[in-house]
Design a protein around this motif. Structure first.
Motif, PDB file in Angstrom:
ATOM      1  N   ALA A 169       0.836  -1.197   0.000  1.00 41.37           N
ATOM      2  CA  ALA A 169       0.000   0.000   0.000  1.00 41.37           C
ATOM      3  C   ALA A 169       0.876   1.253   0.000  1.00 41.37           C
ATOM      4  CB  ALA A 169      -0.938   0.001   1.212  1.00 41.37           C
ATOM      5  N   SER A 170       1.965   1.208   0.762  1.00 46.56           N
ATOM      6  CA  SER A 170       2.893   2.338   0.805  1.00 46.56           C
ATOM      7  C   SER A 170       3.517   2.571  -0.566  1.00 46.56           C
ATOM      8  CB  SER A 170       3.982   2.061   1.846  1.00 46.56           C
ATOM      9  OG  SER A 170       4.962   3.061   1.838  1.00 46.56           O
ATOM     10  N   ARG A 216       1.174   4.189  -2.912  1.00 46.73           N
ATOM     11  CA  ARG A 216       1.020   5.628  -2.655  1.00 46.73           C
ATOM     12  C   ARG A 216       2.269   6.404  -3.070  1.00 46.73           C
ATOM     13  NH1 ARG A 216      -0.880   3.440   2.241  1.00 46.73           N
ATOM     14  NH2 ARG A 216       1.055   4.057   3.297  1.00 46.73           N
ATOM     15  N   GLU A 240       5.322   5.960  -1.824  1.00 46.85           N
ATOM     16  CA  GLU A 240       6.185   6.200  -0.673  1.00 46.85           C
ATOM     17  C   GLU A 240       7.412   5.289  -0.653  1.00 46.85           C
ATOM     18  OE1 GLU A 240       2.418   7.472   2.157  1.00 46.85           O
ATOM     19  OE2 GLU A 240       3.472   5.599   2.558  1.00 46.85           O
TER      20      GLU A 240
END
Length: 94
Positions: free
Chosen positions: A55-56, A59, A61
């Motif tokens: 998920a990071s 995004r 990140e």
């Protein structure tokens, strides 16, 4: 519940009882289940961590590593944090 063990497993349990490591056959089963539960708990933690990491990354990140030195530094950092976490789990502070 009835469980059938192999000849080798029975011998392993018998040796543990004879050596004083375990008192009864039931203790072997309880210890095995406890280890299995721990392994499954750690497995779930890893899966959750992977989901968070994905998920990071989704995004944006993520961290780009372009040199061997950056890769070594990242690996050392991960190792250091992992060892600290392992130590904390094995030696909880009251």
């Amino acid at each position: 519940m009835e469980v059938q063990l192999t000849r080798e497993q029975k011998g392993f349990v018998r040796e543990a009882i004879e050596s004083g490591r375990l008192r009864r056959e039931e203790d072997a089963v309880k210890e095995a289940l406890s280890l299995w539960e721990d392994r499954e708990r750690r497995r779930l933690e890893i899966l959750i961590a992977v989901d968070k990491a994905e998920a990071s990354l989704a995004r944006g990140e993520g961290r780009t590593v372009t040199t061997q030195e950056e890769a070594r530094s990242l690996a050392e950092d991960v190792k250091r944090r992992g060892m600290a976490r392992l130590d904390a789990e094995q030696h909880p502070r009251a």
